[in-house]
Scaffold this motif. Sequence first.
Motif, PDB file in Angstrom:
ATOM      1  N   PHE A  21      -2.721 -40.078 -30.085  1.00  9.13           N
ATOM      2  CA  PHE A  21      -2.679 -38.618 -29.933  1.00  9.13           C
ATOM      3  C   PHE A  21      -2.674 -37.877 -31.261  1.00  9.13           C
ATOM      4  CE2 PHE A  21      -1.734 -39.633 -25.619  1.00  9.13           C
ATOM      5  CZ  PHE A  21      -1.960 -38.484 -24.882  1.00  9.13           C
ATOM      6  N   TYR A  22      -3.038 -38.527 -32.350  1.00  9.81           N
ATOM      7  CA  TYR A  22      -2.803 -37.935 -33.662  1.00  9.81           C
ATOM      8  C   TYR A  22      -3.920 -37.010 -34.144  1.00  9.81           C
ATOM      9  CZ  TYR A  22       0.896 -41.274 -33.167  1.00  9.81           C
ATOM     10  OH  TYR A  22       1.965 -41.960 -32.660  1.00  9.81           O
ATOM     11  N   PHE A  23      -4.842 -36.659 -33.241  1.00  7.52           N
ATOM     12  CA  PHE A  23      -5.748 -35.528 -33.454  1.00  7.52           C
ATOM     13  C   PHE A  23      -5.453 -34.407 -32.466  1.00  7.52           C
ATOM     14  CE2 PHE A  23      -8.726 -38.604 -35.528  1.00  7.52           C
ATOM     15  CZ  PHE A  23      -8.824 -37.934 -36.738  1.00  7.52           C
ATOM     16  N   ALA A  24      -4.381 -34.529 -31.707  1.00  6.45           N
ATOM     17  CA  ALA A  24      -4.060 -33.535 -30.678  1.00  6.45           C
ATOM     18  C   ALA A  24      -3.768 -32.177 -31.298  1.00  6.45           C
ATOM     19  CB  ALA A  24      -2.863 -34.001 -29.842  1.00  6.45           C
ATOM     20  N   GLY A  25      -3.885 -31.158 -30.487  1.00  8.11           N
ATOM     21  CA  GLY A  25      -3.572 -29.800 -30.910  1.00  8.11           C
ATOM     22  C   GLY A  25      -3.806 -28.854 -29.752  1.00  8.11           C
ATOM     23  N   VAL A  26      -3.427 -27.616 -29.926  1.00  5.86           N
ATOM     24  CA  VAL A  26      -3.669 -26.608 -28.899  1.00  5.86           C
ATOM     25  C   VAL A  26      -5.089 -26.081 -29.068  1.00  5.86           C
ATOM     26  CG1 VAL A  26      -2.995 -24.351 -28.011  1.00  5.86           C
ATOM     27  CG2 VAL A  26      -1.237 -26.012 -28.715  1.00  5.86           C
ATOM     28  N   ASP A  27      -5.871 -26.222 -28.037  1.00  5.88           N
ATOM     29  CA  ASP A  27      -7.272 -25.818 -28.052  1.00  5.88           C
ATOM     30  C   ASP A  27      -7.692 -25.630 -26.598  1.00  5.88           C
ATOM     31  OD1 ASP A  27      -9.945 -25.321 -28.828  1.00  5.88           O
ATOM     32  OD2 ASP A  27      -9.895 -26.879 -30.369  1.00  5.88           O
ATOM     33  N   THR A  28      -8.979 -25.436 -26.366  1.00  5.61           N
ATOM     34  CA  THR A  28      -9.429 -25.249 -24.989  1.00  5.61           C
ATOM     35  C   THR A  28      -9.472 -26.587 -24.256  1.00  5.61           C
ATOM     36  OG1 THR A  28     -11.811 -25.517 -25.406  1.00  5.61           O
ATOM     37  CG2 THR A  28     -10.868 -23.335 -25.784  1.00  5.61           C
ATOM     38  N   TRP A  29      -9.048 -26.572 -23.011  1.00  5.68           N
ATOM     39  CA  TRP A  29      -9.138 -27.783 -22.198  1.00  5.68           C
ATOM     40  C   TRP A  29     -10.595 -28.224 -22.039  1.00  5.68           C
ATOM     41  CZ3 TRP A  29      -5.394 -25.455 -18.031  1.00  5.68           C
ATOM     42  CH2 TRP A  29      -4.076 -25.624 -18.452  1.00  5.68           C
ATOM     43  N   LEU A  30     -11.500 -27.258 -22.024  1.00  2.00           N
ATOM     44  CA  LEU A  30     -12.918 -27.582 -21.867  1.00  2.00           C
ATOM     45  C   LEU A  30     -13.424 -28.414 -23.043  1.00  2.00           C
ATOM     46  CD1 LEU A  30     -15.433 -27.159 -20.102  1.00  2.00           C
ATOM     47  CD2 LEU A  30     -15.943 -25.120 -21.464  1.00  2.00           C
ATOM     48  N   PHE A  31     -12.966 -28.128 -24.254  1.00  2.14           N
ATOM     49  CA  PHE A  31     -13.378 -28.925 -25.407  1.00  2.14           C
ATOM     50  C   PHE A  31     -12.932 -30.375 -25.234  1.00  2.14           C
ATOM     51  CE2 PHE A  31     -12.562 -30.710 -29.630  1.00  2.14           C
ATOM     52  CZ  PHE A  31     -13.820 -30.576 -30.214  1.00  2.14           C
ATOM     53  N   ASP A  32     -11.723 -30.591 -24.743  1.00  2.00           N
ATOM     54  CA  ASP A  32     -11.211 -31.944 -24.506  1.00  2.00           C
ATOM     55  C   ASP A  32     -12.095 -32.683 -23.505  1.00  2.00           C
ATOM     56  OD1 ASP A  32      -9.239 -33.659 -25.441  1.00  2.00           O
ATOM     57  OD2 ASP A  32      -7.766 -33.094 -23.911  1.00  2.00           O
ATOM     58  N   LEU A  33     -12.444 -32.001 -22.418  1.00  2.00           N
ATOM     59  CA  LEU A  33     -13.319 -32.592 -21.409  1.00  2.00           C
ATOM     60  C   LEU A  33     -14.696 -32.897 -22.001  1.00  2.00           C
ATOM     61  CD1 LEU A  33     -13.953 -33.408 -18.486  1.00  2.00           C
ATOM     62  CD2 LEU A  33     -14.380 -30.980 -17.979  1.00  2.00           C
ATOM     63  N   ALA A  34     -15.214 -32.000 -22.839  1.00  4.59           N
ATOM     64  CA  ALA A  34     -16.524 -32.207 -23.456  1.00  4.59           C
ATOM     65  C   ALA A  34     -16.523 -33.423 -24.375  1.00  4.59           C
ATOM     66  CB  ALA A  34     -16.936 -30.956 -24.230  1.00  4.59           C
ATOM     67  N   VAL A  35     -15.451 -33.605 -25.131  1.00  5.65           N
ATOM     68  CA  VAL A  35     -15.348 -34.783 -26.005  1.00  5.65           C
ATOM     69  C   VAL A  35     -15.425 -36.058 -25.169  1.00  5.65           C
ATOM     70  CG1 VAL A  35     -13.760 -36.069 -27.504  1.00  5.65           C
ATOM     71  CG2 VAL A  35     -14.124 -33.623 -27.868  1.00  5.65           C
ATOM     72  N   CYS A  36     -14.744 -36.059 -24.023  1.00  3.37           N
ATOM     73  CA  CYS A  36     -14.788 -37.228 -23.136  1.00  3.37           C
ATOM     74  C   CYS A  36     -16.203 -37.454 -22.590  1.00  3.37           C
ATOM     75  CB  CYS A  36     -13.810 -37.055 -21.988  1.00  3.37           C
ATOM     76  SG  CYS A  36     -12.086 -37.151 -22.477  1.00  3.37           S
ATOM     77  N   LEU A  37     -16.830 -36.411 -22.112  1.00  2.00           N
ATOM     78  CA  LEU A  37     -18.181 -36.542 -21.569  1.00  2.00           C
ATOM     79  C   LEU A  37     -19.153 -37.066 -22.627  1.00  2.00           C
ATOM     80  CD1 LEU A  37     -18.273 -33.219 -19.532  1.00  2.00           C
ATOM     81  CD2 LEU A  37     -18.510 -35.510 -18.552  1.00  2.00           C
ATOM     82  N   ASN A  38     -18.950 -36.679 -23.882  1.00  2.00           N
ATOM     83  CA  ASN A  38     -19.838 -37.102 -24.958  1.00  2.00           C
ATOM     84  C   ASN A  38     -19.657 -38.560 -25.363  1.00  2.00           C
ATOM     85  OD1 ASN A  38     -21.224 -34.705 -25.292  1.00  2.00           O
ATOM     86  ND2 ASN A  38     -20.002 -33.999 -27.020  1.00  2.00           N
ATOM     87  N   ASP A  39     -18.571 -39.184 -24.928  1.00  2.23           N
ATOM     88  CA  ASP A  39     -18.387 -40.603 -25.253  1.00  2.23           C
ATOM     89  C   ASP A  39     -18.496 -41.487 -24.020  1.00  2.23           C
ATOM     90  OD1 ASP A  39     -17.607 -42.703 -27.268  1.00  2.23           O
ATOM     91  OD2 ASP A  39     -16.017 -42.991 -25.791  1.00  2.23           O
ATOM     92  N   TRP A  40     -17.831 -41.103 -22.945  1.00  5.19           N
ATOM     93  CA  TRP A  40     -17.792 -41.938 -21.746  1.00  5.19           C
ATOM     94  C   TRP A  40     -19.075 -41.860 -20.929  1.00  5.19           C
ATOM     95  CZ3 TRP A  40     -13.687 -45.101 -20.292  1.00  5.19           C
ATOM     96  CH2 TRP A  40     -12.539 -44.984 -21.079  1.00  5.19           C
ATOM     97  N   CYS A  41     -19.788 -40.747 -21.024  1.00  9.32           N
ATOM     98  CA  CYS A  41     -20.877 -40.475 -20.082  1.00  9.32           C
ATOM     99  C   CYS A  41     -22.224 -40.313 -20.772  1.00  9.32           C
ATOM    100  CB  CYS A  41     -20.547 -39.238 -19.247  1.00  9.32           C
ATOM    101  SG  CYS A  41     -18.933 -39.343 -18.428  1.00  9.32           S
ATOM    102  N   ILE A  42     -22.467 -41.132 -21.785  1.00  9.84           N
ATOM    103  CA  ILE A  42     -23.762 -41.161 -22.462  1.00  9.84           C
ATOM    104  C   ILE A  42     -24.199 -42.604 -22.656  1.00  9.84           C
ATOM    105  CG2 ILE A  42     -23.319 -38.999 -23.715  1.00  9.84           C
ATOM    106  CD1 ILE A  42     -22.964 -40.867 -26.236  1.00  9.84           C
TER     107      ILE A  42
END
Length: 318
Positions: A213-234
């Motif tokens: 979790f050492y890149f965690a921070g307060v940001d948009t939940w959508l950005f978090d979901l996008a990061v996942c889609l860009n790794d898990w779903c390509i």
Amino acid sequence: MAVFTEVSDKDARDLLRRLSLGSFKELRGIQGGIENTNYFLTTDQGEYVLTLFERLSFEQLPFYLYLMKHLAQAGIPVPDPQGETRSGDILLKVCGKPAAIVNRLAGKSQLTPQPVHCAAVGDMLARMHLAGQNYERNQPNLRGLPWWNETVPVVLPHLDEQKAGLLRAELAYQNHIAASAAYAALPRGPIHADLFRDNVMFEGDKLTGFFDFYFAGVDTWLFDLAVCLNDWCIDHATGAHDAARAKAMLAAYQAVRPLSAAERELLNAQLRAGALRFWISRLWDFYLPREAALLQPHDPTHFERVLSQRIAHPLTLD
């Protein structure tokens, strides 16, 4: 193995004397990772992960460690920081560096995910976002837009004109998006911000934990979901979108927390933002590396390909 700080068996024994985690048995470096020094620490009571933080400061770290503690107490499967016996502090000091010990999660990373794995990640990611809503500490995503704006001029001189042009254009686009009313309307809270395939554990098809979790921070939940889609779903070889895996992740996420109108509008922009963020950081690590034992920076061209694919082929939501 990225080991920036060598920890001896004696150092580990000294640490364990301050904790109620049993007697020392083994200490071994963990392969992978380019930010921190990580070891598996085995005692007669169990297995733990010892992390020494090479960039984050004593002042910054409570946000991450207490976020993990908060999520663990809310039932989200994440590493639970262990405190010192007398003081209860979960932020430790080892070899003069800030450090933490967490329990080692069961399972292993799923590096060739199928839709069932992507659905499990989407479901738990949404649950994690909701569980973090009442977390009281606040720290921005330190690798967000301000960092992109600072870092791009540093890496641009290392790029040919085609790559430099793409990087400049996308950064300008993301600054434009960030100034929009739709972006201001996006739901926010603590995010993981780095939930790649190697930061999730599975036993078979069952998700057993999120970690690192050492890149965690307060940001948009959508950005978090996008990061996942860009790794898990390509497709990793080409960066191309995998529709079946993405559909599974998005459906599972929205079954827990449906996307808002603003989120649906900006999903493609945030997919591009996620690709840009990791392209910039990989360029930085590649051209401006730090010394470490056997450190192997990730290939920057991977996220250049992902970004190009996201620009050329926008995702359409059902």
